[in-house]
Every structure is written in C-alpha cells, then in structure tokens.
Design an enzyme around this catalytic site. Structure first.
Site, PDB file in Angstrom:
ATOM      1  CD  GLU A  33      -2.793  -1.170   2.372  1.00  0.00           C
ATOM      2  OE1 GLU A  33      -2.482  -0.549   3.385  1.00  0.00           O
ATOM      3  OE2 GLU A  33      -3.826  -1.828   2.258  1.00  0.00           O
TER       4      GLU A  33
ATOM      5  CB  CYS B 161      -1.493   7.150   1.703  1.00  0.00           C
ATOM      6  SG  CYS B 161      -2.720   6.220   2.615  1.00  0.00           S
TER       7      CYS B 161
HETATM    8  P1  NAD Z   1       8.847   4.639   4.042  1.00  0.00           P
HETATM    9  O1  NAD Z   1       8.618   3.884   2.801  1.00  0.00           O
HETATM   10  O2  NAD Z   1      10.046   5.498   4.142  1.00  0.00           O
HETATM   11  O3  NAD Z   1       8.967   3.616   5.300  1.00  0.00           O
HETATM   12  C1  NAD Z   1       7.945   2.691   5.589  1.00  0.00           C
HETATM   13  C2  NAD Z   1       8.507   1.570   6.451  1.00  0.00           C
HETATM   14  O4  NAD Z   1       9.446   0.823   5.686  1.00  0.00           O
HETATM   15  C3  NAD Z   1       9.238   2.021   7.697  1.00  0.00           C
HETATM   16  O5  NAD Z   1       8.900   1.159   8.767  1.00  0.00           O
HETATM   17  C4  NAD Z   1      10.708   1.855   7.313  1.00  0.00           C
HETATM   18  O6  NAD Z   1      11.560   1.636   8.426  1.00  0.00           O
HETATM   19  C5  NAD Z   1      10.622   0.608   6.456  1.00  0.00           C
HETATM   20  N1  NAD Z   1      11.749   0.409   5.529  1.00  0.00           N
HETATM   21  C6  NAD Z   1      12.589   1.327   4.998  1.00  0.00           C
HETATM   22  N2  NAD Z   1      13.463   0.721   4.144  1.00  0.00           N
HETATM   23  C7  NAD Z   1      13.159  -0.601   4.136  1.00  0.00           C
HETATM   24  C8  NAD Z   1      13.663  -1.732   3.443  1.00  0.00           C
HETATM   25  N3  NAD Z   1      14.681  -1.636   2.567  1.00  0.00           N
HETATM   26  N4  NAD Z   1      13.105  -2.942   3.676  1.00  0.00           N
HETATM   27  C9  NAD Z   1      12.064  -3.073   4.530  1.00  0.00           C
HETATM   28  N5  NAD Z   1      11.531  -2.036   5.226  1.00  0.00           N
HETATM   29  C10 NAD Z   1      12.067  -0.808   5.031  1.00  0.00           C
HETATM   30  O7  NAD Z   1       7.485   5.438   4.308  1.00  0.00           O
HETATM   31  P2  NAD Z   1       7.157   6.516   5.434  1.00  0.00           P
HETATM   32  O8  NAD Z   1       7.980   7.735   5.172  1.00  0.00           O
HETATM   33  O9  NAD Z   1       7.251   5.863   6.775  1.00  0.00           O
HETATM   34  O10 NAD Z   1       5.617   6.823   5.142  1.00  0.00           O
HETATM   35  C11 NAD Z   1       5.181   7.730   4.188  1.00  0.00           C
HETATM   36  C12 NAD Z   1       4.782   7.030   2.910  1.00  0.00           C
HETATM   37  O11 NAD Z   1       3.858   5.999   3.206  1.00  0.00           O
HETATM   38  C13 NAD Z   1       4.089   7.951   1.926  1.00  0.00           C
HETATM   39  O12 NAD Z   1       4.518   7.691   0.617  1.00  0.00           O
HETATM   40  C14 NAD Z   1       2.622   7.558   2.062  1.00  0.00           C
HETATM   41  O13 NAD Z   1       1.831   7.850   0.951  1.00  0.00           O
HETATM   42  C15 NAD Z   1       2.736   6.103   2.324  1.00  0.00           C
HETATM   43  N6  NAD Z   1       1.538   5.593   3.006  1.00  0.00           N
HETATM   44  C16 NAD Z   1       0.674   4.813   2.290  1.00  0.00           C
HETATM   45  C17 NAD Z   1      -0.487   4.340   2.894  1.00  0.00           C
HETATM   46  C18 NAD Z   1      -1.449   3.470   2.137  1.00  0.00           C
HETATM   47  O14 NAD Z   1      -2.223   2.763   2.772  1.00  0.00           O
HETATM   48  N7  NAD Z   1      -1.453   3.466   0.818  1.00  0.00           N
HETATM   49  C19 NAD Z   1      -0.760   4.666   4.218  1.00  0.00           C
HETATM   50  C20 NAD Z   1       0.132   5.459   4.909  1.00  0.00           C
HETATM   51  C21 NAD Z   1       1.295   5.914   4.274  1.00  0.00           C
END
Ligand code: NAD
Length: 462
Positions: free
Chosen positions: A229, A263
């Site tokens: 997501e 999001c």
């Molecule tokens: P992010 O992608 O930077 O991080 C998300 C998670 O992934 C964190 O827990 C992070 O530690 C982990 N992560 C980072 N690198 C990784 C890797 N290589 N392998 C596995 N895990 C890893 O996102 P963010 O900054 O925490 O959140 C914001 C983003 O999330 C925005 O783009 C937003 O649109 C999206 N978002 C989407 C939804 C949805 O349901 N579609 C909901 C909320 C947020």
C-alpha cells in the site's frame, strides 16, 4: 544505538528512547512466531474472534495513552490521534465480525459421486511493515485479519513513531498467546532482513513507492506473498455543486487532516474554470484559518510536520512550484514557533498546471494545488495523468458526469460528493503505483492475502 524520538513541536525535547532489536535476534523471533502460530491455527476461528475481541478491548482501555504517544512522537493533534485509535479499533471489530463467514465453497464436480470444495488455510508467519503517519491504525489493519485467519504476525514500526506499537505489544502480552504478535523495533535494514527471512510467508507493507519496490524484491526472492500500500496524488474534480461551502469544507478536511500526511489526502483540486476563482478564494480562506500548533493544545486543528526531513521536503516542493509559476493563495512557507517546531503554513497554490512537479509527485504535507479545466474530458485526463491511483473524488450532481468518473477515474477508491475518508469494513485499495497485491487491509478480500487456497476432491471410495 538507541532510537531517540524528538517532539516535532519542540525538537529539543526527547520524548522517548527505544532499543532496536539486533539483527541476530530475527531467527529466534520468527521461530517463536511459528511455534505460536501452529497452536493458534488449531483454535476454532470463532474462538479466535473472541480472543482478538479481548485484545481490542485492552487497546480501547489504553486509547488515551496510545493517542498521547502518537501526538508526542509524530505531532498530529490529540483529537486526530484519538480518532485514529477509535477508528482502528472499529476496523478491527469489523474484521472480527467476519470470524463466522464461510472459508470456502462447494463446487459441482465433473465426475459422478465426487465432492469438490475449496478451503482456506493460514499462511503462517506474516510480516507487517508500517509507516509513521498512522502508527496505530496501519498495524491494526494488518494484525487483526492476520490473526483472525490463524497466522502469527511480526510488526515493524517506523523509527519515527514506535510508541503505539510498544503499547500494542503490552496489550498483546496480556490477552494473546505468547509469541503470536511481536513488535520488532528497527530501521530499514532490519526491515529488509525480515523481508528476506525464509520463515516469513507473507509481507504486508505500507509506505513509499521506492521502499515498497525494495520490499517486494526482497519478499519475492523467497516467493513470499506480498501486499503493498503505497503513496497517492489524490485528485478531486469539482465540476458543479449546489452547496459549494459544504464541498469546500469537506475538501479542506480531506486535504489538511494529519497536516496533509495521509496517503489518501486530497492534493489536487481540479476545478471547472467557471467556478475556479470562487473555489480558490474559498479554499485559501479556509486554509488561512487553520493555525498549526503543538498537537497537545486544546482545540488544535493541525500540528507540526513529523520530522525535519518532512519539513524540508514540503518546503522544497512549494519553493520549486513558485519558481515554476504557481502562486500561493494561502501559506507557502515554514512557520516560526517558540520551540522551533517543524511547522508549515497550510498552503493553497493556484495557477498550477498539470505538468508541474507539485501537480504530479506526492508532497505528503499541507499543500493543495488548484488546476483549472474546461470540460470533463480534460478534467479526467488531468486526474489520471499521474503514476498513482489510490483515491479520487468528484463533486457533481449530473448523472452522466458521475457515471464517467466512476468508469474512468484511475483509482482504487472513488468518492462522489464526499471527501476521501474510507469506512471501517470496506477494502482499502489502490491501483497503478499506489498498490500491489490484493487484500492487505480491511474488507472481505483480506481472506485472499492472509490465507492460502486449497482445492479438495473427495470420493467415498476408489
Ligand atoms: P517509508 O517507505 O520510508 O517507510 C515505511 C517503512 O518501511 C518504515 O517502517 C521503514 O523503516 C521501512 N523500511 C525502509 N526501508 C526498508 C527496506 N529496505 N526494507 C524493509 N523495510 C524498510 O514510508 P514513510 O515515510 O514511513 O511513510 C510515508 C509514505 O507511506 C508515503 O509515501 C505515504 O503515501 C505512504 N503511506 C501509504 C499508505 C497506504 O495505505 N497506501 C498509508 C500510509 C502511508
């Protein structure tokens, strides 16, 4: 090294410190989850529903403390944090209500005397990776369907806001079998190791597109099931409306809730040229009336951004948009505050064109771009001209326009004459670069992600 969390409204203040899980502990944690899962799968599903109900009750009792930790760590107003916790528990209960729903079907057979059936089994150990913006509701959307269908789950929070999951672990320890739900605190490298772990049967990820691609590659390296997501660039098409004030109130709420860090936040207002001036003025007045303050302040409508990185990113988008020819009808800059918090003025940009960066990329902040159109063909073309496809809205009371929007708007969730807020029992779905895989969160389709399907052929004798 410990993870220090700073108050986004006053960053000199350290509000929490967490010890990350060492990478060497992952084998143990996955094995512990698997042992718990094997026993849990033998518990009848309706009984699982009762046990999960007690887990949700414990979380509900702790709602004030969970909400307080969310506000302290990522800055959203306390009222929004309380709303997040209440909504997540409502979503969890809607999922538990499916505990008695059918798990398969009986099909006619091509062979006389044969009974053909499909059944569903738990996948095993599921991994949920979470972002910082909804640190409680995102993991609940993963944990409750995982558990109801007989899986164990490991939940990794973002390092910006682990507090809600630490409290979820406490509630799990008090109400669920040992090892069934485990919170694993750590950063991206730990998340990557978990995704690559052969003991993980499925990965449900919520976050950015870039990280989502890495997570998918890591999970697919050992053929784990995957649900992503991801981000959004959500449009509202504003064509005609008998109550424009009401529509603008709804759009303002959908754009600026959680400081635009949703999001599903509306970030583009695609408006018919006949009403564009009135709409821009109305949105600018509403944005200017929102004063960002420390989320703990009584009556706070907007808090700070969650991190200094977020603040710089949002400011960069707006600065470049202004250089490209957009104008700030409201806001357009960082805000000073006594504690030096990461505050940004709620911003409405006009004179935005569809090719500008701010009209195409996810800003993830309190920034709304107004783009004009002449006819509905152009409106739909602008709305669809981005890589994302999460949520979209239309304001129109003309049936042919509504029908075209429902058929042609490229997004997973479509709202007509309403803002972009999803309901508890409905699948949370996206298309294009906003999602991959079916059934990661909420609704009847979760059974597809959290279980495997099996076909059974049965005869009374050979
Ligand atoms: P992010 O992608 O930077 O991080 C998300 C998670 O992934 C964190 O827990 C992070 O530690 C982990 N992560 C980072 N690198 C990784 C890797 N290589 N392998 C596995 N895990 C890893 O996102 P963010 O900054 O925490 O959140 C914001 C983003 O999330 C925005 O783009 C937003 O649109 C999206 N978002 C989407 C939804 C949805 O349901 N579609 C909901 C909320 C947020």
């Amino acid at each position: 090294m410990n993870i220090e969390i700073r108050n986004p409204a006053a960053p000199a203040e350290i509000v929490a410190t967490y010890e990350p899980v060492p990478r060497t502990a992952l084998d143990y944690l996955v094995a512990r989850a698997r042992a718990a899962q094997i026993e849990w799968a033998c518990v009848p599903q309706p009984e699982r529903g009762q046990i999960i109900g007690a887990f949700l009750d414990a979380l509900e009792k702790d709602a004030a403390d969970i909400a307080n930790s969310i506000t302290m760590e990522m800055g959203k107003p306390l009222s929004e944090a309380l709303g997040e916790v209440a909504k997540a528990i409502g979503e969890g209960r809607a999922t538990v209500a499916r505990a008695n729903a059918p798990l398969g079907e009986v099909l006619p057979s091509q062979v006389a005397g044969t009974i053909v059936q499909t059944i569903r089994r738990p996948r095993g150990v599921v991994l949920g990776i979470n972002p910082w913006n909804f640190p409680f509701s995102t993991p609940i959307r993963k944990a409750i369907p995982a558990l109801i269908y007989g899986n164990a789950i490991l939940l990794k929070p973002s390092t910006l806001s682990p507090g809600a999951l630490v409290r979820m672990q406490q509630a799990a320890d008090a109400t669920l079998p040992e090892g069934l739900l485990q919170v694993v605190i750590g950063g991206g490298a730990l998340g990557q190791d978990l995704c690559e772990h052969p003991g993980i049967a499925a990965v449900s990820f919520t976050g950015s597109v870039g990280v989502g691609k890495k997570v998918a590659a890591a999970a697919v390296s050992h053929l784990a099931e995957i649900s992503l997501e991801l981000g959004g660039k959500n449009p509202v098409i504003l064509n005609d409306c008998s109550d424009l004030d009401r529509a603008l109130d709804q759009i303002t709420a959908a754009a600026f809730a959680v400081c635009g860090q949703r999001c599903t936040a509306i970030s583009r207002v695609i408006v018919h040229e006949d009403i564009a001036d009135a709409v821009t003025k109305g949105l600018a007045e509403r944005a200017s009336a929102i004063v960002p303050v420390d989320g703990r302040t009584d009556g706070a409508r907007m808090g700070p951004l969650a991190s200094s990185t977020q603040l710089e990113e949002v400011d960069g988008f707006v600065t470049r948009a202004l250089a490209e020819g957009a104008k700030a009808a409201a806001g357009g800059s960082k805000l000073d505050s006594p504690g030096g918090g990461w505050f940004y003025a709620p911003t409405v940009l006009c004179d935005v064109t569809r090719d500008m960066e701010v009209a195409r990329d996810e800003v993830f902040g309190p920034v709304l771009s107004v783009i004009r159109y002449a006819d509905i063909d152009e409106a739909l073309s602008i709305a669809n001209d981005v890589v994302f496809g999460l949520t979209s809205c239309l304001y129109s009371e003309q049936a042919p326009i509504v029908e075209r929007f429902l058929a042609e708007s490229e997004s997973g969730m479509l709202h007509v004459n309403a803002g972009s807020f999803p309901e508890n029992h409905v699948p949370f779905v996206g298309i294009k670069d906003s999602a991959l895989g079916v059934g990661g969160s909420n609704g009847a389709s979760t059974i597809q992600f959290y279980t495997t399907e099996h076909a059974i052929y049965r005869r009374p004798r050979a």
